[in-house]
Design a protein around this motif. Structure first.
Motif, PDB file in Angstrom:
ATOM      1  N   UNK A 159       0.827  -1.216   0.000  1.00 13.69           N
ATOM      2  CA  UNK A 159       0.000   0.000   0.000  1.00 13.69           C
ATOM      3  C   UNK A 159       0.861   1.266   0.000  1.00 13.69           C
ATOM      4  N   UNK A 160       1.984   1.242   0.723  1.00 12.29           N
ATOM      5  CA  UNK A 160       2.852   2.432   0.713  1.00 12.29           C
ATOM      6  C   UNK A 160       3.549   2.581  -0.633  1.00 12.29           C
ATOM      7  N   UNK A 161       3.867   1.464  -1.267  1.00 12.05           N
ATOM      8  CA  UNK A 161       4.474   1.545  -2.603  1.00 12.05           C
ATOM      9  C   UNK A 161       3.440   2.009  -3.628  1.00 12.05           C
ATOM     10  N   UNK A 162       2.178   1.612  -3.434  1.00 10.59           N
ATOM     11  CA  UNK A 162       1.116   2.067  -4.338  1.00 10.59           C
ATOM     12  C   UNK A 162       0.930   3.580  -4.258  1.00 10.59           C
ATOM     13  N   UNK A 163       1.209   4.168  -3.092  1.00 11.76           N
ATOM     14  CA  UNK A 163       1.118   5.623  -2.941  1.00 11.76           C
ATOM     15  C   UNK A 163       2.143   6.353  -3.808  1.00 11.76           C
ATOM     16  N   UNK A 164       3.187   5.669  -4.210  1.00  6.62           N
ATOM     17  CA  UNK A 164       4.215   6.283  -5.055  1.00  6.62           C
ATOM     18  C   UNK A 164       3.657   6.636  -6.441  1.00  6.62           C
ATOM     19  N   UNK A 165       2.589   5.961  -6.841  1.00  6.15           N
ATOM     20  CA  UNK A 165       1.932   6.333  -8.105  1.00  6.15           C
ATOM     21  C   UNK A 165       1.343   7.741  -7.995  1.00  6.15           C
ATOM     22  N   UNK A 166       0.818   8.085  -6.825  1.00  8.09           N
ATOM     23  CA  UNK A 166       0.292   9.442  -6.615  1.00  8.09           C
ATOM     24  C   UNK A 166       1.413  10.468  -6.679  1.00  8.09           C
ATOM     25  N   UNK A 167       2.576  10.101  -6.147  1.00 11.15           N
ATOM     26  CA  UNK A 167       3.740  10.997  -6.218  1.00 11.15           C
ATOM     27  C   UNK A 167       4.092  11.249  -7.681  1.00 11.15           C
ATOM     28  N   UNK A 168       4.169  10.166  -8.460  1.00 11.63           N
ATOM     29  CA  UNK A 168       4.521  10.304  -9.880  1.00 11.63           C
ATOM     30  C   UNK A 168       3.485  11.145 -10.618  1.00 11.63           C
ATOM     31  N   UNK A 169       2.205  10.876 -10.391  1.00 12.90           N
ATOM     32  CA  UNK A 169       1.165  11.621 -11.096  1.00 12.90           C
ATOM     33  C   UNK A 169       1.159  13.093 -10.720  1.00 12.90           C
ATOM     34  N   UNK A 170       1.497  13.415  -9.481  1.00 15.42           N
ATOM     35  CA  UNK A 170       1.544  14.829  -9.097  1.00 15.42           C
ATOM     36  C   UNK A 170       2.724  15.542  -9.766  1.00 15.42           C
ATOM     37  N   UNK A 195      -0.935   6.502 -17.934  1.00 15.86           N
ATOM     38  CA  UNK A 195      -0.292   5.274 -18.400  1.00 15.86           C
ATOM     39  C   UNK A 195       1.097   5.071 -17.826  1.00 15.86           C
ATOM     40  N   UNK A 196       1.326   5.498 -16.600  1.00 11.49           N
ATOM     41  CA  UNK A 196       2.645   5.346 -15.988  1.00 11.49           C
ATOM     42  C   UNK A 196       2.901   3.871 -15.684  1.00 11.49           C
ATOM     43  N   UNK A 197       4.097   3.434 -15.985  1.00 13.95           N
ATOM     44  CA  UNK A 197       4.551   2.101 -15.601  1.00 13.95           C
ATOM     45  C   UNK A 197       5.652   2.288 -14.563  1.00 13.95           C
ATOM     46  N   UNK A 198       5.461   1.711 -13.372  1.00 10.63           N
ATOM     47  CA  UNK A 198       6.393   1.921 -12.270  1.00 10.63           C
ATOM     48  C   UNK A 198       6.784   0.586 -11.664  1.00 10.63           C
ATOM     49  N   UNK A 199       8.074   0.323 -11.579  1.00 12.46           N
ATOM     50  CA  UNK A 199       8.628  -0.850 -10.898  1.00 12.46           C
ATOM     51  C   UNK A 199       9.547  -0.351  -9.797  1.00 12.46           C
ATOM     52  N   UNK A 200       9.371  -0.881  -8.579  1.00 10.79           N
ATOM     53  CA  UNK A 200      10.251  -0.545  -7.462  1.00 10.79           C
ATOM     54  C   UNK A 200      10.813  -1.859  -6.928  1.00 10.79           C
ATOM     55  N   UNK A 201      12.128  -1.910  -6.795  1.00  5.15           N
ATOM     56  CA  UNK A 201      12.794  -3.146  -6.392  1.00  5.15           C
ATOM     57  C   UNK A 201      13.775  -2.867  -5.268  1.00  5.15           C
ATOM     58  N   UNK A 202      13.728  -3.692  -4.239  1.00  2.87           N
ATOM     59  CA  UNK A 202      14.709  -3.642  -3.162  1.00  2.87           C
ATOM     60  C   UNK A 202      15.791  -4.667  -3.457  1.00  2.87           C
ATOM     61  N   UNK A 252      25.223  -3.675   1.533  1.00 12.09           N
ATOM     62  CA  UNK A 252      24.391  -2.473   1.457  1.00 12.09           C
ATOM     63  C   UNK A 252      23.042  -2.854   0.849  1.00 12.09           C
ATOM     64  N   UNK A 253      22.106  -1.935   0.898  1.00 14.27           N
ATOM     65  CA  UNK A 253      20.768  -2.170   0.359  1.00 14.27           C
ATOM     66  C   UNK A 253      20.424  -1.034  -0.583  1.00 14.27           C
ATOM     67  N   UNK A 254      19.915  -1.380  -1.752  1.00 17.42           N
ATOM     68  CA  UNK A 254      19.625  -0.394  -2.802  1.00 17.42           C
ATOM     69  C   UNK A 254      18.164  -0.490  -3.210  1.00 17.42           C
ATOM     70  N   UNK A 255      17.570   0.638  -3.482  1.00 19.09           N
ATOM     71  CA  UNK A 255      16.228   0.691  -4.062  1.00 19.09           C
ATOM     72  C   UNK A 255      16.363   1.143  -5.500  1.00 19.09           C
ATOM     73  N   UNK A 256      15.768   0.382  -6.387  1.00 17.57           N
ATOM     74  CA  UNK A 256      15.805   0.678  -7.821  1.00 17.57           C
ATOM     75  C   UNK A 256      14.388   1.043  -8.261  1.00 17.57           C
ATOM     76  N   UNK A 257      14.207   2.262  -8.731  1.00 20.44           N
ATOM     77  CA  UNK A 257      12.907   2.724  -9.238  1.00 20.44           C
ATOM     78  C   UNK A 257      12.999   2.889 -10.743  1.00 20.44           C
ATOM     79  N   UNK A 258      12.098   2.212 -11.465  1.00 18.15           N
ATOM     80  CA  UNK A 258      12.034   2.296 -12.930  1.00 18.15           C
ATOM     81  C   UNK A 258      10.683   2.886 -13.309  1.00 18.15           C
ATOM     82  N   UNK A 259      10.698   3.970 -14.047  1.00 18.44           N
ATOM     83  CA  UNK A 259       9.455   4.615 -14.445  1.00 18.44           C
ATOM     84  C   UNK A 259       9.473   4.830 -15.943  1.00 18.44           C
ATOM     85  N   UNK A 260       8.378   4.495 -16.593  1.00 11.22           N
ATOM     86  CA  UNK A 260       8.269   4.758 -18.032  1.00 11.22           C
ATOM     87  C   UNK A 260       6.861   5.238 -18.342  1.00 11.22           C
TER      88      UNK A 260
END
Length: 194
Positions: free
Chosen positions: A79-90, A99-106, A145-153
């Motif tokens: 649910x918190x990751x789904x909120x990132x779609x609102x961030x992108x749309x804003x 039509x945003x495509x968003x992938x978030x990977x830990x 270490x830990x990395x977050x990878x965000x892919x948006x298209x």
């Protein structure tokens, strides 16, 4: 009776041609008529490039902001990751981005390899299998270490540039950006329901 000899015809034609050659009225209109289509095409191309670059900058800004926000959290959920779609749309206002495509990977970075800890996309699926190997940029390969990878298209359509002449493969493009951010706390970011 007004019969004209061939030499008279040539003389009259040369006088008419000489008069036309000296007459400069309308030259500006003819030059404008020749140059106007080229200027209009250049203007439309510059307009299209400006819109495309603006959308590209927003894609980069949105993917960077999302990766940055996720790395500030000690744990995330679907649910918190789904909120990132609102961030992108804003970020895409006023262009709109349905039509945003968003992938978030830990990603857990080990001493010899990097593996997927969790992944999520806007459809609620897992774009990468948990535990699968994943390639990351060399400068990000810091063991433990830990990395977050965000892919948006986002798909982008060229609006006006020769709409009837260009095939849809050229008019319809996909603008894609991705960002890698390290966890702010230096610890693994968990996702219990991913």
């Amino acid at each position: 009776m007004g019969w004209t000899t061939p030499s008279g015809i040539v003389r009259k034609a040369s006088k008419v041609a000489a008069r036309l050659w000296r007459d400069r009225q309308g030259v500006g209109a003819v030059e404008f008529a020749l140059i106007a289509p080229l200027l209009l095409m250049i203007y439309i191309t510059v307009f299209e490039l400006t819109i495309g670059l603006s959308v590209s900058k927003r894609v980069a800004r949105a993917s960077g902001a999302i990766a940055d926000l996720v790395t500030q959290q000690p744990s995330v959920s679907k649910s918190s990751l789904a909120e990132m779609m609102n961030v992108a749309q804003s970020i895409f206002v006023p262009y709109g981005a349905s039509d945003i495509s968003l992938d978030i990977t830990g990603i857990k970075v080990g001493s010899s390899s990097s593996t997927v800890a969790w992944s999520w996309n806007e459809a609620g699926d897992k774009p990468y299998g948990t535990g699968s190997l994943i390639d990351i940029p060399t400068q990000m390969k810091v063991p433990d270490s830990f990395i977050v990878h965000a892919e948006l298209s986002i798909p982008h359509r060229l609006l006006m540039f020769m709409p009837g002449l260009l095939p849809s493969e050229v008019r319809d493009i996909t603008i894609r950006r991705d960002y890698y951010f390290r966890s702010r706390s230096g610890k693994e970011i968990t996702c219990a329901d991913c």
